[in-house]
Design a protein around this motif. Sequence first.
Motif, PDB file in Angstrom:
ATOM      1  N   ALA A   1       0.869  -1.348  -0.169  1.00  0.00           N
ATOM      2  CA  ALA A   1      -0.098   0.077  -0.066  1.00  0.00           C
ATOM      3  C   ALA A   1       0.797   1.268   0.171  1.00  0.00           C
ATOM      4  O   ALA A   1       0.962   2.120  -0.975  1.00  0.00           O
ATOM      5  CB  ALA A   1      -1.027   0.052   1.159  1.00  0.00           C
ATOM      6  N   TYR A   2       1.839   1.238   1.004  1.00  0.00           N
ATOM      7  CA  TYR A   2       2.541   2.432   1.234  1.00  0.00           C
ATOM      8  C   TYR A   2       3.495   2.591   0.087  1.00  0.00           C
ATOM      9  O   TYR A   2       3.517   3.787  -0.694  1.00  0.00           O
ATOM     10  CB  TYR A   2       3.231   2.529   2.469  1.00  0.00           C
ATOM     11  N   GLY A   3       4.296   1.783  -0.149  1.00  0.00           N
ATOM     12  CA  GLY A   3       5.182   1.659  -1.479  1.00  0.00           C
ATOM     13  C   GLY A   3       4.669   2.183  -2.665  1.00  0.00           C
ATOM     14  O   GLY A   3       5.174   3.244  -3.336  1.00  0.00           O
ATOM     15  N   PRO A   4       3.632   1.637  -3.069  1.00  0.00           N
ATOM     16  CA  PRO A   4       3.219   1.910  -4.266  1.00  0.00           C
ATOM     17  C   PRO A   4       2.494   3.373  -4.326  1.00  0.00           C
ATOM     18  O   PRO A   4       2.356   4.136  -5.436  1.00  0.00           O
ATOM     19  CB  PRO A   4       2.003   0.928  -4.632  1.00  0.00           C
ATOM     20  N   SER A   5       1.797   3.682  -3.233  1.00  0.00           N
ATOM     21  CA  SER A   5       1.480   5.082  -3.124  1.00  0.00           C
ATOM     22  C   SER A   5       2.416   6.151  -3.398  1.00  0.00           C
ATOM     23  O   SER A   5       2.196   7.143  -4.115  1.00  0.00           O
ATOM     24  CB  SER A   5       0.720   5.391  -1.841  1.00  0.00           C
ATOM     25  N   LYS A   6       3.623   5.911  -3.081  1.00  0.00           N
ATOM     26  CA  LYS A   6       4.790   6.847  -3.379  1.00  0.00           C
ATOM     27  C   LYS A   6       5.140   6.776  -4.671  1.00  0.00           C
ATOM     28  O   LYS A   6       5.762   7.599  -5.353  1.00  0.00           O
ATOM     29  CB  LYS A   6       5.880   6.614  -2.226  1.00  0.00           C
ATOM     30  N   THR A   7       5.202   5.563  -5.269  1.00  0.00           N
ATOM     31  CA  THR A   7       5.367   5.173  -6.798  1.00  0.00           C
ATOM     32  C   THR A   7       4.584   6.005  -7.630  1.00  0.00           C
ATOM     33  O   THR A   7       4.825   6.965  -8.506  1.00  0.00           O
ATOM     34  CB  THR A   7       5.230   3.770  -7.135  1.00  0.00           C
ATOM     35  N   MET A   8       3.056   5.925  -7.288  1.00  0.00           N
ATOM     36  CA  MET A   8       2.076   6.795  -7.976  1.00  0.00           C
ATOM     37  C   MET A   8       2.221   8.356  -7.555  1.00  0.00           C
ATOM     38  O   MET A   8       2.324   9.187  -8.796  1.00  0.00           O
ATOM     39  CB  MET A   8       0.527   6.271  -7.420  1.00  0.00           C
TER      40      MET A   8
END
Length: 241
Positions: A163-170
């Motif tokens: 959740a957190y990692g992909p949120s920062k990727t986005m």
Amino acid sequence: MGDTDNEKTALVTGANKGIGFAIARGLGKLGFTVIVGARDDGRRDEAVGRLQDEGIDAWGVRLDVTSDYSVTEAAATVEQSIDRLDVLVNNAGISGRMGGGGQDPSTLDLDVVRTVLDTNVFGVARVTNALLPLVRRAAPPRFVNMSSSMGSLTLQEGPISAAYGPSKTMLNSLTVQYARQLADTNVIINVACPGYVATDFTGHNAPRTPEQGARAAIRLATLPDDGPRGRFFNEDGELPW
């Protein structure tokens, strides 16, 4: 409150504590008027008081980045007080629930993903778009979005967090899209990674101080007029996407 031709103003979201407070303090020490954006009235007022005690021109605005109404009201309040906004630092962010396999890809809790995205990505878009007209009046303005190397597809740092990692990727990708759209304007927008910082976010179990974590954002908020755009930096230099 107030604004003159020579006075610069910065708004920092989630500025009542941790890295956000350190960014606000650092910009204040450089002579910026600082607007503390935070949803908790008591914590916001306390942060403003601490900044003022250090001789910084600071005031606060109620701001919940997950609420369209709150963001609209905050933007209206800011616009009633100043005629332009020179710097916007989108710092507010959450990690989301980490335990119980909620962020393991194979057992992912989609409600956790939605909650994290609402703050870390949608919140940035809400605040940026609400304040963009005011920011465009500055010459030239700076946007700084606070991300993480955990969002880097190249580095793949930190624990598995779907959740957190992909949120920062986005968020990184969203910043690039803003930079592309604003390429022919005077708006300078970049992404900052604070590193692993001892805050409530990390349970205060990390090697870097909030002041160290604020350095990249402060540098990007004070770039020269020919500074980079749509790029990803930590304190030591540029990071890969």
